[in-house]
Scaffold this motif. Structure first.
Motif, PDB file in Angstrom:
ATOM      1  N   ASN A 218       5.258   6.148 -11.987  1.00  0.00           N
ATOM      2  CA  ASN A 218       4.709   4.816 -12.241  1.00  0.00           C
ATOM      3  C   ASN A 218       3.214   4.856 -11.960  1.00  0.00           C
ATOM      4  O   ASN A 218       2.770   4.580 -10.846  1.00  0.00           O
ATOM      5  CB  ASN A 218       5.390   3.781 -11.339  1.00  0.00           C
ATOM      6  CG  ASN A 218       6.765   3.416 -11.834  1.00  0.00           C
ATOM      7  OD1 ASN A 218       6.959   3.120 -13.018  1.00  0.00           O
ATOM      8  ND2 ASN A 218       7.742   3.437 -10.933  1.00  0.00           N
TER       9      ASN A 218
ATOM     10  N   TYR B 164       2.384  -4.323 -10.460  1.00  0.00           N
ATOM     11  CA  TYR B 164       3.557  -4.398  -9.583  1.00  0.00           C
ATOM     12  C   TYR B 164       4.863  -4.660 -10.347  1.00  0.00           C
ATOM     13  O   TYR B 164       5.805  -3.863 -10.270  1.00  0.00           O
ATOM     14  CB  TYR B 164       3.340  -5.461  -8.504  1.00  0.00           C
ATOM     15  CG  TYR B 164       4.579  -5.722  -7.674  1.00  0.00           C
ATOM     16  CD1 TYR B 164       5.184  -4.693  -6.944  1.00  0.00           C
ATOM     17  CD2 TYR B 164       5.164  -6.984  -7.632  1.00  0.00           C
ATOM     18  CE1 TYR B 164       6.339  -4.919  -6.200  1.00  0.00           C
ATOM     19  CE2 TYR B 164       6.313  -7.218  -6.886  1.00  0.00           C
ATOM     20  CZ  TYR B 164       6.901  -6.184  -6.181  1.00  0.00           C
ATOM     21  OH  TYR B 164       8.036  -6.397  -5.458  1.00  0.00           O
TER      22      TYR B 164
ATOM     23  N   ASN C  24       5.219   6.578  -7.184  1.00  0.00           N
ATOM     24  CA  ASN C  24       4.478   5.342  -7.414  1.00  0.00           C
ATOM     25  C   ASN C  24       3.006   5.552  -7.068  1.00  0.00           C
ATOM     26  O   ASN C  24       2.672   5.870  -5.921  1.00  0.00           O
ATOM     27  CB  ASN C  24       5.061   4.208  -6.571  1.00  0.00           C
ATOM     28  CG  ASN C  24       6.415   3.773  -7.096  1.00  0.00           C
ATOM     29  OD1 ASN C  24       6.626   3.703  -8.312  1.00  0.00           O
ATOM     30  ND2 ASN C  24       7.353   3.508  -6.209  1.00  0.00           N
TER      31      ASN C  24
ATOM     32  N   SER D 237      -0.059   4.142  -6.052  1.00  0.00           N
ATOM     33  CA  SER D 237      -0.636   2.941  -5.437  1.00  0.00           C
ATOM     34  C   SER D 237      -2.146   3.135  -5.342  1.00  0.00           C
ATOM     35  O   SER D 237      -2.776   3.640  -6.283  1.00  0.00           O
ATOM     36  CB  SER D 237       0.018   2.717  -4.070  1.00  0.00           C
ATOM     37  OG  SER D 237      -0.499   1.581  -3.449  1.00  0.00           O
TER      38      SER D 237
ATOM     39  N   LYS E 140      -1.300  -3.677  -5.344  1.00  0.00           N
ATOM     40  CA  LYS E 140      -0.975  -2.310  -4.932  1.00  0.00           C
ATOM     41  C   LYS E 140      -0.208  -2.312  -3.606  1.00  0.00           C
ATOM     42  O   LYS E 140       0.675  -1.471  -3.393  1.00  0.00           O
ATOM     43  CB  LYS E 140      -2.263  -1.478  -4.818  1.00  0.00           C
ATOM     44  CG  LYS E 140      -2.905  -1.159  -6.171  1.00  0.00           C
ATOM     45  CD  LYS E 140      -1.994  -0.280  -7.015  1.00  0.00           C
ATOM     46  CE  LYS E 140      -2.675   0.249  -8.265  1.00  0.00           C
ATOM     47  NZ  LYS E 140      -1.808   1.129  -9.066  1.00  0.00           N
TER      48      LYS E 140
ATOM     49  N   LEU F 110       3.329  -2.902  -4.437  1.00  0.00           N
ATOM     50  CA  LEU F 110       3.972  -1.692  -4.954  1.00  0.00           C
ATOM     51  C   LEU F 110       4.307  -0.724  -3.808  1.00  0.00           C
ATOM     52  O   LEU F 110       5.395  -0.140  -3.771  1.00  0.00           O
ATOM     53  CB  LEU F 110       3.055  -1.005  -5.983  1.00  0.00           C
ATOM     54  CG  LEU F 110       3.600   0.274  -6.609  1.00  0.00           C
ATOM     55  CD1 LEU F 110       4.860  -0.006  -7.442  1.00  0.00           C
ATOM     56  CD2 LEU F 110       2.540   0.956  -7.480  1.00  0.00           C
TER      57      LEU F 110
ATOM     58  N   SER G 146       7.953   0.407  -2.621  1.00  0.00           N
ATOM     59  CA  SER G 146       8.203   1.844  -2.639  1.00  0.00           C
ATOM     60  C   SER G 146       8.817   2.308  -1.316  1.00  0.00           C
ATOM     61  O   SER G 146       9.803   3.062  -1.283  1.00  0.00           O
ATOM     62  CB  SER G 146       6.848   2.531  -2.884  1.00  0.00           C
ATOM     63  OG  SER G 146       6.983   3.816  -3.342  1.00  0.00           O
TER      64      SER G 146
ATOM     65  N   THR H 184       5.047   7.755  -2.487  1.00  0.00           N
ATOM     66  CA  THR H 184       3.962   6.795  -2.728  1.00  0.00           C
ATOM     67  C   THR H 184       2.636   7.541  -2.615  1.00  0.00           C
ATOM     68  O   THR H 184       2.381   8.215  -1.614  1.00  0.00           O
ATOM     69  CB  THR H 184       3.991   5.645  -1.695  1.00  0.00           C
ATOM     70  OG1 THR H 184       5.326   5.136  -1.606  1.00  0.00           O
ATOM     71  CG2 THR H 184       3.047   4.527  -2.111  1.00  0.00           C
TER      72      THR H 184
END
Ligand SMILES: NC(=O)c1ccc[n+]([C@@H]2O[C@H](COP(=O)([O-])OP(=O)(O)OC[C@H]3O[C@@H](n4cnc5c(N)ncnc54)[C@H](OP(=O)(O)O)[C@@H]3O)[C@@H](O)[C@H]2O)c1
Length: 271
Positions: free
Chosen positions: A91, A117, A141, A143, A161, A164, A168, A184
């Motif tokens: 992501n 997000y 993810n 971030s 962020k 997210l 995560s 992350t």
């Protein structure tokens, strides 16, 4: 050189027509992964796909706008149908918003939150059941250090962020005893086109940028070590720890630093 652990793995990377996403796509393809990439600009995406296919001919692309929920759903369906599943989901989707909070409007915050997000969470949830059925998968993810450092002039971006990152981490706990791992990534400042996107204040002051290659190296290393978070460059982790240790002192320091920049550079803070 031995076979990469990603050889034959199916890797879906969002927002890969430039910057970090493009760099990760090419690296995974070089390591033998079948890469699936998406973004809005078809021409730029195709250039990245061509470079991936030089190493991994089965790689593919989808043009999509991740701001639209239906398109996120269609991307998940297409990835499963056309690649046979997703072993690694990256992501990477994210857009900046460098704008003082006094000038923010709710619509801008909604749009930013959707891409940074809601869209990665939506895509993750669409693909998670497939990973759990196989009891295998990795979710990465992307971030930002902005999530933990309250970077000035970026309240909406920081919050998107942070959301997210928190999702995560919560997901990592829920999936702890499964074969699905979560990573992350906290990039510092990476030299990409992100800083040229219109509708954003200039980055002030300039902070030393790392290259996309350095960021990609850090992500691949973190995946190899199986850690749950990585700061790239690593020294940002120390800054985050200093903030956590005394939030008031840290925020006062940041406000003073911004004030100093404005004094040095004039009303808009630009030298
Ligand atoms: N660069 C940094 O210093 C830095 C630092 C921390 C975190 N990050 C994060 O790293 C990630 C990648 O950023 P980057 O620096 O590589 O930026 P970038 O070069 O500007 O790449 C952003 C990508 O997002 C795509 N995109 C934007 N809006 C989209 C949408 N609605 N639907 C689909 N794709 C969309 C763009 O492609 P199209 O325009 O073709 O759609 C582009 O491929 C982001 O999540 C960013 O927040 C970057």
């Amino acid at each position: 050189m031995g076979e990469s652990s990603f050889s034959g793995q199916r890797v879906l990377i969002t927002d890969a027509s430039s910057g970090i996403g493009a760099g990760l796509a090419e690296r995974f393809a070089r390591e033998g992964a079948i890469v699936g990439i998406c973004a809005r600009r078809e021409d730029r995406l195709r250039e990245v796909l061509d470079r991936c296919r030089a190493h991994s001919p089965e790689s593919r692309m989808w043009v999509c706008d991740l701001a639209v929920a239906d398109e996120v759903d269609r991307l998940a369906e297409a990835a499963v149908a056309e690649m046979g599943g997703v072993d690694v989901l990256v992501n990477n989707a994210g857009v900046p918003k460098r704008r003082d909070v006094s000038l923010l409007d709710p619509e801008t915050v909604d749009a930013l939150t959707t891409i940074n997000y809601l869209s990665p969470v939506r895509l993750t949830l669409r693909l998670l059941s497939h990973m759990l059925e196989r009891d295998s998968g990795k979710i990465v993810n992307v971030s930002s250090v902005a999530a933990v450092l309250s970077s000035p002039g970026e309240a909406a971006y920081d919050a998107s962020k942070a959301a997210l990152s928190v999702f995560s981490e919560g997901m990592a706990v829920d999936l702890w005893d499964t074969g699905v791992n979560v990573l992350t990534v906290y990039p510092g400042v990476v030299d990409t086109e992100l800083f040229d996107i219109p509708g954003n204040d200039p980055l002030s002051p300039e902070i030393e940028r790392i290259s996309v290659t350095e960021l990609v190296d850090g992500v691949m290393d973190a995946l190899g070590r199986g850690v749950i978070e990585v700061y790239i460059p690593e020294w940002f982790k120390g800054v985050a720890a200093r903030k956590a240790n005394d939030v008031e002192l840290f925020l006062a320091g940041t406000a003073g630093w911004v004030r100093g920049q404005k004094t040095v550079g004039g009303a808009d803070g630009q030298a």
